[in-house]
Design a protein around this motif. Structure first.
Motif, mmCIF file in Angstrom:
data_model
loop_
_atom_site.group_PDB
_atom_site.id
_atom_site.type_symbol
_atom_site.label_atom_id
_atom_site.label_comp_id
_atom_site.label_asym_id
_atom_site.label_seq_id
_atom_site.Cartn_x
_atom_site.Cartn_y
_atom_site.Cartn_z
ATOM 1 N N SER A 23 -45.681 69.146 24.677
ATOM 2 C CA SER A 23 -46.836 68.900 25.543
ATOM 3 C C SER A 23 -46.386 68.609 26.976
ATOM 4 C CB SER A 23 -47.651 67.730 24.989
ATOM 5 O OG SER A 23 -48.775 67.459 25.803
ATOM 6 N N MET A 24 -45.290 67.865 27.126
ATOM 7 C CA MET A 24 -44.753 67.595 28.459
ATOM 8 C C MET A 24 -44.352 68.898 29.163
ATOM 9 S SD MET A 24 -42.302 64.290 27.862
ATOM 10 C CE MET A 24 -42.882 62.841 26.975
ATOM 11 N N VAL A 25 -43.714 69.774 28.396
ATOM 12 C CA VAL A 25 -43.295 71.067 28.965
ATOM 13 C C VAL A 25 -44.514 71.875 29.402
ATOM 14 C CG1 VAL A 25 -42.248 73.292 28.408
ATOM 15 C CG2 VAL A 25 -41.121 71.173 27.698
ATOM 16 N N PHE B 63 -43.838 69.033 33.207
ATOM 17 C CA PHE B 63 -42.783 68.056 33.466
ATOM 18 C C PHE B 63 -41.466 68.811 33.690
ATOM 19 C CE2 PHE B 63 -46.025 65.435 31.918
ATOM 20 C CZ PHE B 63 -45.695 64.094 32.039
ATOM 21 N N ASP C 230 -47.334 70.732 30.259
ATOM 22 C CA ASP C 230 -47.965 70.064 31.399
ATOM 23 C C ASP C 230 -47.137 70.158 32.679
ATOM 24 O OD1 ASP C 230 -50.121 69.365 29.860
ATOM 25 O OD2 ASP C 230 -49.418 67.346 29.414
ATOM 26 N N ASP D 132 -45.057 65.859 21.344
ATOM 27 C CA ASP D 132 -45.148 65.186 22.639
ATOM 28 C C ASP D 132 -44.236 65.833 23.674
ATOM 29 O OD1 ASP D 132 -46.934 63.470 21.461
ATOM 30 O OD2 ASP D 132 -45.557 61.776 21.302
ATOM 31 N N ALA D 133 -43.028 66.212 23.237
ATOM 32 C CA ALA D 133 -42.101 66.847 24.182
ATOM 33 C C ALA D 133 -42.611 68.220 24.608
ATOM 34 C CB ALA D 133 -40.722 66.965 23.545
ATOM 35 N N PHE E 5 -36.239 65.562 33.148
ATOM 36 C CA PHE E 5 -37.032 64.444 32.629
ATOM 37 C C PHE E 5 -37.251 64.604 31.127
ATOM 38 C CE2 PHE E 5 -40.960 62.503 31.249
ATOM 39 C CZ PHE E 5 -40.903 61.234 31.796
ATOM 40 N N VAL E 6 -37.657 65.804 30.698
ATOM 41 C CA VAL E 6 -37.916 66.056 29.279
ATOM 42 C C VAL E 6 -36.634 65.874 28.470
ATOM 43 C CG1 VAL E 6 -38.681 67.739 27.571
ATOM 44 C CG2 VAL E 6 -39.815 67.627 29.798
ATOM 45 N N GLN F 49 -49.985 75.487 24.212
ATOM 46 C CA GLN F 49 -51.005 74.431 24.182
ATOM 47 C C GLN F 49 -51.879 74.537 22.944
ATOM 48 O OE1 GLN F 49 -51.736 71.927 26.699
ATOM 49 N NE2 GLN F 49 -53.050 71.136 25.059
ATOM 50 N N HIS G 190 -35.858 58.902 23.197
ATOM 51 C CA HIS G 190 -36.851 58.687 22.132
ATOM 52 C C HIS G 190 -36.237 58.925 20.755
ATOM 53 C CE1 HIS G 190 -40.783 57.865 20.662
ATOM 54 N NE2 HIS G 190 -40.951 59.059 20.123
ATOM 55 N N TRP H 231 -35.988 62.180 28.101
ATOM 56 C CA TRP H 231 -36.967 61.580 27.175
ATOM 57 C C TRP H 231 -36.613 61.905 25.732
ATOM 58 C CZ3 TRP H 231 -40.197 63.252 23.337
ATOM 59 C CH2 TRP H 231 -41.196 62.354 22.913
#
Length: 257
Positions: free
Chosen positions: A191-193, A197, A195, A188-189, A201-202, A175, A209, A205
């Motif tokens: 950050s998803m991890v 996700f 958070d 962004d990817a 899903f990742v 982070q 993307h 995405w």
């Protein structure tokens, strides 16, 4: 002292902004036969594809040759860009699963005809970066940056660092490093991890993307080529503007022009 390069990123600039760039060049040169201003712009533009167009579009090449060379350049750039995106995808997913970095390096190098840096050296350099954390990296932030314009050997080392760091400290520790990352795709990817996700899903995405980014890049390269040729042929500003609108989303306008 050398003059600083203009900050221009074709991938991240919206298509409206790219159209505005070319239309501003048209305003700069008007209908003059002398393209000295264009040649000067080529010297101070950091964006590789735009600089290439400015170099070939206002000399002695025919329109067909310009389009052919521009198409090959775009394909070459997008191929290299896709490979870097794939490396970022591998690293993000390996961060999410706490993968062994020695397995990560094998995955990262699968798409390379020749390793950009020997695997043992890449591991060593990544481990050296690991020693700078958490409080010794100040002033060395660029070593932790991930972006598609970074040379492949430096990108590999940075990506391996993130895999090492997450394996040792946990993915949540990444982070604090998010602000150091220039690539929105990787940031962004990751950050998803961080958070929480889930991995499927990742993974989905990242695939979708990447496709969207490369398709958008393809349109911007094609538009840039045609607008470049239009300026070289001294097309009227209104006609050039009409040409640009063909590449814009329905209802979209050209920014600032």
């Amino acid at each position: 002292m050398a003059e600083a390069k203009h900050d221009f990123d074709l991938l991240e600039m919206p298509v409206e902004g790219v159209a505005a760039y070319w239309l501003s060049l048209k305003k700069l040169v008007g209908n003059k036969r002398n393209f000295k201003a264009i040649h000067e712009e080529a010297q101070h533009t950091s964006e590789e594809y735009i600089r290439y167009l400015l170099q070939i579009g206002f000399g002695n090449f025919s329109e067909d040759t310009i389009r052919t060379m521009a198409k090959v350049k775009a394909q070459t750039m997008q191929s290299a860009m896709e490979r870097k995106f794939d490396c970022m995808r591998i690293a993000v997913l390996d961060v999410a699963t706490a993968e062994n970095p020695h397995r990560s390096i094998a995955k990262l190098y699968a798409d390379f005809p020749q390793p950009p840096v020997p695997g043992d050296k890449a591991i060593k350099y990544a481990q050296e970066l690991l020693k700078l954390m958490p409080d010794k990296y100040k002033g060395r932030e660029h070593f932790f940056n991930v972006g598609y314009r970074i040379p492949e050997e430096k990108l590999i080392v940075a990506l391996l660092f993130y895999v090492f760091y997450a394996r040792h400290q946990g993915k949540d520790a990444c982070q604090r490093l998010l602000p150091l990352i220039s690539s929105a795709y990787f940031r962004d990817a990751l950050s998803m991890v961080v958070d929480g996700f889930d991995v499927p899903f990742v993974r989905k995405w990242l695939k979708k993307h990447k496709e969207a980014l490369l398709k958008d890049m393809e349109y911007k390269c094609a538009m840039s080529t045609e607008l470049c040729v239009g300026i070289a042929n001294r097309l009227d500003y209104d006609d050039l503007h009409t040409m640009a609108r063909a590449y814009l989303p329905s209802g979209g306008g050209v920014q600032g022009v």
